[in-house]
Design an enzyme around this catalytic site. Structure first.
Site, PDB file in Angstrom:
ATOM      1  N   HIS A  95       5.158  92.374  11.376  1.00 33.22           N
ATOM      2  CA  HIS A  95       5.424  93.801  11.179  1.00 33.22           C
ATOM      3  C   HIS A  95       6.706  94.191  11.938  1.00 33.22           C
ATOM      4  CE1 HIS A  95       1.616  94.713   9.216  1.00 33.22           C
ATOM      5  NE2 HIS A  95       0.980  94.043  10.161  1.00 33.22           N
ATOM      6  N   HIS A 105       3.756  88.196   4.957  1.00 35.14           N
ATOM      7  CA  HIS A 105       2.510  87.473   5.209  1.00 35.14           C
ATOM      8  C   HIS A 105       2.615  86.087   4.602  1.00 35.14           C
ATOM      9  CE1 HIS A 105      -1.315  86.111   3.238  1.00 35.14           C
ATOM     10  NE2 HIS A 105      -1.706  86.138   4.485  1.00 35.14           N
ATOM     11  N   ASN A 107       0.239  82.132   4.468  1.00 36.89           N
ATOM     12  CA  ASN A 107      -0.950  81.386   4.867  1.00 36.89           C
ATOM     13  C   ASN A 107      -0.960  80.062   4.118  1.00 36.89           C
ATOM     14  OD1 ASN A 107      -3.994  80.747   3.847  1.00 36.89           O
ATOM     15  ND2 ASN A 107      -3.988  81.451   5.968  1.00 36.89           N
ATOM     16  N   GLY A 258     -15.405  83.626  13.527  1.00 35.16           N
ATOM     17  CA  GLY A 258     -14.108  83.300  14.106  1.00 35.16           C
ATOM     18  C   GLY A 258     -13.737  84.261  15.226  1.00 35.16           C
ATOM     19  N   ARG A 259     -12.607  83.968  15.853  1.00 32.68           N
ATOM     20  CA  ARG A 259     -12.159  84.788  16.977  1.00 32.68           C
ATOM     21  C   ARG A 259     -11.580  86.099  16.441  1.00 32.68           C
ATOM     22  NH1 ARG A 259      -7.358  85.334  20.259  1.00 32.68           N
ATOM     23  NH2 ARG A 259      -7.923  85.751  22.436  1.00 32.68           N
TER      24      ARG A 259
END
Length: 302
Positions: A95, A105, A107, A258-259
């Site tokens: 950002h 983004h 992944n 998940g974290r």
């Protein structure tokens, strides 16, 4: 398979963080090594904040294991239910502070699922997409050219297929609008050999920074005022809505325990919503909606 992919992902995380630090010129990524209780997962979260260019961003590596794939992974593939799994990937969201620089983004990920007496099932997924607040045709053309370059060695139909999938995936149904100008999105990739699929995943991962860095370099010195800043914060609200309502990666991370801090680092540090927001006719803000938030064949138009 897992060790090959892990080695690549860690190198990818290093390279992207290094290049983003070079562009920012002020801030550096802070690193947080984490491990879940019970040895169910670990990772490396890297976050950059309050930089010369980037207001906040994260580049995460994670590897998680579980005894049963969650609903977000089996909804479209019920044959995977009841299998144990290992999943690893790199996920990032950047950002910038300047509204003329888009949010980006990316992944890339690998899954392998196990069941006693059955062959393992593996697949790759990933992609990258761009979310501008003020659009520029040349930036959109550059972004999609890099996406096409990533796909071209793997067949003429690869870019059109995954470009369309990206347009369809990053669609905010309750707003009836695209999140941005798209890019690439693929999932459940296991056609052909592991080596072929792994090569494609690497190509997508490597082309992200080639697509994004030139745009940041070009736009980071563009002057802006409160009008542009307030519109950026308003549009960031759409990013939050998509990530919390639809994003499969967010849902998978939360469903697998998940974290949370690493999963939600994708959210912007500042955002605003305004009731019944109206766009001024003929404005640059209206141009975003009319041209850049509708799927376009950017490379053909160039």
């Amino acid at each position: 398979m897992i060790e090959q992919v892990k080695k690549y992902l860690l190198n990818l995380q290093d390279d992207i963080c290094y290049q983003l630090e070079q562009v920012d010129g002020k801030a550096e990524f802070i690193e947080d090594n984490w491990k879940k209780q019970g040895e169910t997962g670990n990772g490396i979260t890297r976050v950059i904040r309050d930089g010369g260019v980037f207001e906040q961003g994260g580049v995460n590596f994670s590897i998680v294991q579980g005894d049963d794939l969650p609903a977000s992974a089996t909804a479209l593939r019920p044959e995977l239910a009841g299998r144990s799994f290992t999943a690893l990937g790199v996920s990032l969201v950047i950002h910038p502070h300047n509204p003329y620089i888009p949010t980006s983004h990316a992944n890339v990920r690998f899954f392998i699922a196990f069941k006693d007496g059955k062959d393992p099932i593996w697949w790759f997924g990933g992609g990258f997409d761009l979310t501008p607040y003020y659009g520029f045709d040349e930036d959109a053309v550059h972004w999609h050219t890099a996406a096409k370059d990533a796909c071209d060695p793997f067949g003429d139909d690869t870019y059109p297929k995954y470009k369309q999938w990206c347009d369809e995936y990053f669609y905010i149904k309750h707003r009836d609008e695209q999140r941005g100008i798209g890019g690439l999105f693929f999932d459940d990739l296991n056609e052909g050999s592991f080596e072929e699929c792994f090569a494609f995943m690497r190509s997508v991962g490597d082309h992200y920074i080639q697509a994004y860095r030139p745009i940041v370099e070009k736009r980071k010195g563009t002057p802006f005022g409160q009008r542009e800043r307030q519109f950026q914060l308003y549009r960031r609200g759409r990013y939050v809505e998509f990530n919390l309502v639809y994003d499969r990666g967010t849902l998978f991370g939360l469903q697998t325990g998940g974290r949370t801090e690493s999963i939600l680092m994708s959210l912007p540090p500042l955002v605003r919503w305004e009731y019944n927001y109206e766009i001024k006719q003929g404005s640059e803000e209206e141009k975003l909606y009319e041209r850049y938030l509708k799927p376009q064949q950017w490379i053909v138009e160039s």
